[in-house]
Design an enzyme around this catalytic site. Structure first.
Site, PDB file in Angstrom:
ATOM      1  N   SER A  17      51.369   8.689  93.798  1.00 52.48           N
ATOM      2  CA  SER A  17      52.027   7.879  92.773  1.00 52.48           C
ATOM      3  C   SER A  17      53.519   8.172  92.830  1.00 52.48           C
ATOM      4  O   SER A  17      53.927   9.194  93.397  1.00 52.48           O
ATOM      5  CB  SER A  17      51.484   8.283  91.399  1.00 52.48           C
TER       6      SER A  17
ATOM      7  N   TYR B 279      48.785  14.463  85.039  1.00 54.77           N
ATOM      8  CA  TYR B 279      48.791  13.418  86.069  1.00 54.77           C
ATOM      9  C   TYR B 279      49.916  13.684  87.063  1.00 54.77           C
ATOM     10  O   TYR B 279      49.720  13.636  88.281  1.00 54.77           O
ATOM     11  CB  TYR B 279      48.976  12.061  85.389  1.00 54.77           C
TER      12      TYR B 279
HETATM   13  N1  LIG Z   1      47.940   1.201  88.799  1.00 52.42           N
HETATM   14  C1  LIG Z   1      49.047   1.915  88.971  1.00 52.42           C
HETATM   15  O1  LIG Z   1      50.133   1.553  88.511  1.00 52.42           O
HETATM   16  C2  LIG Z   1      48.983   3.188  89.772  1.00 52.42           C
HETATM   17  C3  LIG Z   1      50.205   3.785  90.123  1.00 52.42           C
HETATM   18  C4  LIG Z   1      50.192   4.940  90.872  1.00 52.42           C
HETATM   19  C5  LIG Z   1      49.000   5.494  91.263  1.00 52.42           C
HETATM   20  N2  LIG Z   1      47.818   4.910  90.881  1.00 52.42           N
HETATM   21  C6  LIG Z   1      46.580   5.540  91.328  1.00 52.42           C
HETATM   22  O2  LIG Z   1      45.810   4.567  91.998  1.00 52.42           O
HETATM   23  C7  LIG Z   1      44.444   4.952  91.950  1.00 52.42           C
HETATM   24  C8  LIG Z   1      43.623   3.753  91.512  1.00 52.42           C
HETATM   25  O3  LIG Z   1      43.999   3.431  90.180  1.00 52.42           O
HETATM   26  P1  LIG Z   1      43.915   1.961  89.579  1.00 52.42           P
HETATM   27  O4  LIG Z   1      45.240   1.657  89.005  1.00 52.42           O
HETATM   28  O5  LIG Z   1      43.292   1.035  90.541  1.00 52.42           O
HETATM   29  O6  LIG Z   1      42.952   2.264  88.344  1.00 52.42           O
HETATM   30  P2  LIG Z   1      41.541   1.618  87.921  1.00 52.42           P
HETATM   31  O7  LIG Z   1      41.177   2.244  86.632  1.00 52.42           O
HETATM   32  O8  LIG Z   1      41.614   0.147  88.031  1.00 52.42           O
HETATM   33  O9  LIG Z   1      40.563   2.146  89.089  1.00 52.42           O
HETATM   34  C9  LIG Z   1      40.205   3.487  89.193  1.00 52.42           C
HETATM   35  C10 LIG Z   1      38.753   3.558  89.617  1.00 52.42           C
HETATM   36  O10 LIG Z   1      38.414   4.942  89.800  1.00 52.42           O
HETATM   37  C11 LIG Z   1      37.125   5.144  89.305  1.00 52.42           C
HETATM   38  N3  LIG Z   1      36.917   6.549  88.921  1.00 52.42           N
HETATM   39  C12 LIG Z   1      37.471   7.217  87.883  1.00 52.42           C
HETATM   40  N4  LIG Z   1      36.988   8.467  87.837  1.00 52.42           N
HETATM   41  C13 LIG Z   1      36.121   8.596  88.873  1.00 52.42           C
HETATM   42  C14 LIG Z   1      35.298   9.647  89.348  1.00 52.42           C
HETATM   43  N5  LIG Z   1      35.262  10.845  88.737  1.00 52.42           N
HETATM   44  N6  LIG Z   1      34.554   9.426  90.447  1.00 52.42           N
HETATM   45  C15 LIG Z   1      34.568   8.239  91.074  1.00 52.42           C
HETATM   46  N7  LIG Z   1      35.295   7.191  90.651  1.00 52.42           N
HETATM   47  C16 LIG Z   1      36.071   7.377  89.560  1.00 52.42           C
HETATM   48  C17 LIG Z   1      37.022   4.216  88.085  1.00 52.42           C
HETATM   49  O11 LIG Z   1      35.656   3.930  87.746  1.00 52.42           O
HETATM   50  C18 LIG Z   1      37.794   3.004  88.554  1.00 52.42           C
HETATM   51  O12 LIG Z   1      36.960   2.010  89.130  1.00 52.42           O
HETATM   52  C19 LIG Z   1      44.375   6.164  91.041  1.00 52.42           C
HETATM   53  O13 LIG Z   1      44.349   7.343  91.812  1.00 52.42           O
HETATM   54  C20 LIG Z   1      45.661   6.077  90.259  1.00 52.42           C
HETATM   55  O14 LIG Z   1      46.076   7.319  89.777  1.00 52.42           O
HETATM   56  C21 LIG Z   1      47.797   3.771  90.166  1.00 52.42           C
END
Ligand SMILES: NC(=O)c1ccc[n+]([C@@H]2O[C@H](COP(=O)([O-])OP(=O)(O)OC[C@H]3O[C@@H](n4cnc5c(N)ncnc54)[C@H](O)[C@@H]3O)[C@@H](O)[C@H]2O)c1
Length: 265
Positions: free
Chosen positions: A139, A151
């Site tokens: 991130s 985080y």
């Molecule tokens: N969306 C953003 O702006 C953003 C920015 C930087 C980093 N991220 C990172 O991107 C990744 C995906 O996030 P996203 O935005 O798509 O969120 P999201 O909530 O849409 O998807 C995350 C998925 O991870 C799954 N998950 C959570 N805990 C879990 C576990 N213990 N075991 C297996 N699956 C699990 C959830 O069920 C969900 O489907 C994450 O690592 C998040 O930290 C997101």
């Protein structure tokens, strides 16, 4: 591994915004996709629609991640790309009030998960002896303070782990990189801001380009890093954030009259 062969690609958190977009992208590029999530409600139907496999796994449980990798190898005969992407926001609040249980759970979901994914993908890739690609989702909070404490700490750890594991696995032809998204509208971030529109407005107001990074752009970054175009890229973080983390000064700062500041010389 040539581009012409069908790659076996494993994606955790594939039911979420970034994971689902990434699964769609790799499937469109012709890969055999293995979608995993703790919650099958979105990932299982998507796997079916993409002609892939759904394997439920809690990424905080090492045995689940090991079984996920083994299921992918059983399905596709090998594993070419592992994408450690599952995540959540986790513990929030002032440092003096964050409780240890919430802290530990956040580190388990965001950091231990990446260790387990790297470890078991590397185990399978080393055994198959044909190299591979291990990718993770860090991130902008992996570089600067742009998220809650736990985080930010976990995403910084993903950066360090990516570099150190890349150094070790280079000898096996395994590349290890991460993608660092800015603020992308997904179920995770929309929940934080209350609505898709509010999330988009906040995200665009914060970065110097005043744009919103979409999940498909993150999928494209993963696709590049997994491709032969990225064959000499390892130990790197590919940031896709519209300048959020690298450009903290407003454009007005650069609008001053041209000149030269020479100090005391
Ligand atoms: N969306 C953003 O702006 C953003 C920015 C930087 C980093 N991220 C990172 O991107 C990744 C995906 O996030 P996203 O935005 O798509 O969120 P999201 O909530 O849409 O998807 C995350 C998925 O991870 C799954 N998950 C959570 N805990 C879990 C576990 N213990 N075991 C297996 N699956 C699990 C959830 O069920 C969900 O489907 C994450 O690592 C998040 O930290 C997101």
């Amino acid at each position: 591994m040539t581009e012409a062969e069908q790659k076996v690609v494993v994606i955790t958190g594939a039911g979420g915004g970034l994971g689902a977009a990434t699964a769609r992208r790799f499937a469109a590029d012709g890969a055999c996709v293995v979608l995993s999530d703790i919650n099958g409600a979105r990932a299982a139907p998507l796997a079916e629609a993409l002609g892939g496999l759904f394997v439920p796994a809690d990424v905080t449980v090492e045995a689940d991640v090991a079984a996920l990798v083994d299921a992918a190898v059983a399905r596709g005969g090998r594993i070419d790309v592992m994408i450690n992407n599952a995540g959540q926001v986790g513990a929030v609040g002032p440092i003096v009030e964050v409780d240890g249980t919430s802290w530990s759970r956040t580190i388990a979901v965001l950091q231990d998960s990446v260790f387990f994914g790297m470890k078991h993908a590397a185990r399978a890739m080393i055994a198959q002896g044909r190299g591979g690609v291990i990718l993770s989702t860090t991130s902008v909070a992996g570089f600067v303070a742009l998220a809650p404490h736990a985080y930010t700490a976990a995403k910084h750890a993903v950066v360090g782990l990516t570099r150190s594991v890349a150094a070790e696995l280079a000898a096996h032809g395994i590349r290890v990189n991460a993608v660092a998204p800015g603020n992308v509208p997904t179920p995770m971030t929309i929940a934080v801001y209350g609505s898709d529109a509010a999330m988009r407005a906040a995200a665009a107001a914060r970065n110097p380009m005043r744009t919103v990074v979409e999940a498909e752009e993150i999928a494209g970054a993963f696709a590049y890093l997994a491709s032969d175009l990225g064959r000499n890229v390892t130990g790197q973080m590919l940031t896709v954030d519209a300048g959020l983390s690298a450009c903290p000064l407003p454009a007005e700062y650069y609008a001053r009259a041209p000149g030269y500041i020479g100090g005391a010389e």
